[in-house]
Scaffold this motif. Structure first.
Motif: not given
Ligand code: GDP
Length: 296
Positions: A122-123, A125-127, A129, A280
């Motif tokens: 998740r990290y 993907r978010e931070q 991309r 998260d």
């Protein structure tokens, strides 16, 4: 996080900070309090000794005594040394110049490895991309594959799994081929833990490592186990050249010992902190910020 340790250190330093003058005896008394607080927090005793000696040497040697605001200078020294103890600069994951970057997750059963695999997905993907796949190679723990399917899916990663009958090394190889074919930026491999560090575990990790040439190997250790977490990291370090640590369960009433000792004992930095069961609740580990958090 580190509540009782933080409370004790802050009380000791508040006392020091408030002093207009400071004698060598005052410094020695403060170091005794700090030593006790760290030992109670389950920090490795050799680490405690090195730490308090370093602080004392600087506090007594740098003309702090007799200076203006000596207490504040001692507080700053403690802060600096605490940050240095945890590694000083925060360190980064490595990324491969020819994707996918492969991240191998290692650790004992129950350390929080599968959870950390999804959190890291998740990290990233978010931070960053990144497009991320996770591979389910923990075929021994009942329900580990299903768990990864669930949490990996929640993290927005593609979950590569072949049930629990296939061989973990074969799954890892297959997953790497598939991640390359599907143009993933990152493949995170969740491996099987064991109850203790044993030969089977190490052999399997070595084989998966050989089969996938990981860019990073992360060791997940459970902060709630205190000194044991550091012992586990030390045992792993002797056999697997891991790059960094994910310190899990730092939200519990973790007394801080593991987070404070692991870098000093193993030479490997903590890269991430996991602070809860939710996806998260995962963050980069910054030694300087952590030191400030502990000292208030
Ligand atoms: P694995 O056997 O190493 O894959 O461990 P799991 O990922 O299944 O985690 C074991 C248990 O610890 C699960 O109940 C998780 O929800 C829980 N867990 C994992 N990370 C954390 C964390 O950072 N904080 C808390 N409180 N629980 C966690």
């Amino acid at each position: 996080m580190f509540d009782s340790l933080a409370e004790k250190l802050q009380a000791t330093l508040a006392d020091v900070r408030g002093r207009g003058t400071l004698t060598e005896d005052d410094v020695n008394a403060a170091m005794r309090e700090i030593r006790l607080a760290l030992l109670e927090a389950d920090v490795n005793f050799k680490v405690v000794k090195r730490f308090t000696n370093a602080v004392k040497e600087r506090a007594l040697g740098s003309d702090v005594i007799g200076q203006l605001n000596p207490g504040q200078q001692v507080v700053k020294i403690v802060n600096d040394e605490l940050s240095a103890l945890m590694g000083g600069e925060s360190e980064e994951l490595k990324f491969s110049s020819s994707p996918p970057t492969v991240i191998l997750m290692a650790g004992l059963q129950g350390s929080g490895k599968t959870t950390a695999t999804a959190k890291l997905a998740r990290y990233l993907r978010e931070q960053h991309r990144s497009s991320v796949a996770v591979a389910a190679c923990d075929v021994y723990r009942p329900a580990a594959v299903d768990q990864l399917v669930t949490v990996g899916g929640q993290a927005g990663a593609d979950v590569y799994e072949r049930g629990t009958d296939a061989d973990p090394v074969a799954i890892a190889k297959w997953a790497l081929d598939r991640a390359s074919r599907e143009g993933k930026d990152v493949l995170i491999i969740d491996t099987a833990g064991r109850l203790h560090v044993d030969e089977n575990l190490m052999t399997e990790l070595a084989e998966i490592k050989r089969a996938t040439s990981p860019t990073d190997i992360l060791l997940v250790v459970d902060a709630m186990t205190g000194q044991d977490a550091v012992n586990v990291a030390e045992q792993f370090a002797e056999v697997v050249q891991f790059d960094g640590v994910v310190m899990s369960k730092l939200d519990g009433d973790a007394r801080g010992g593991a987070a404070l000792s692991v870098k000093s004992v193993t030479g490997k930095p903590i890269l991430f902190a996991s602070t809860g069961e939710k996806l998260d609740q995962f963050e980069r580990f910054h030694p300087d910020r952590m030191a400030q958090r502990i000292l208030g």
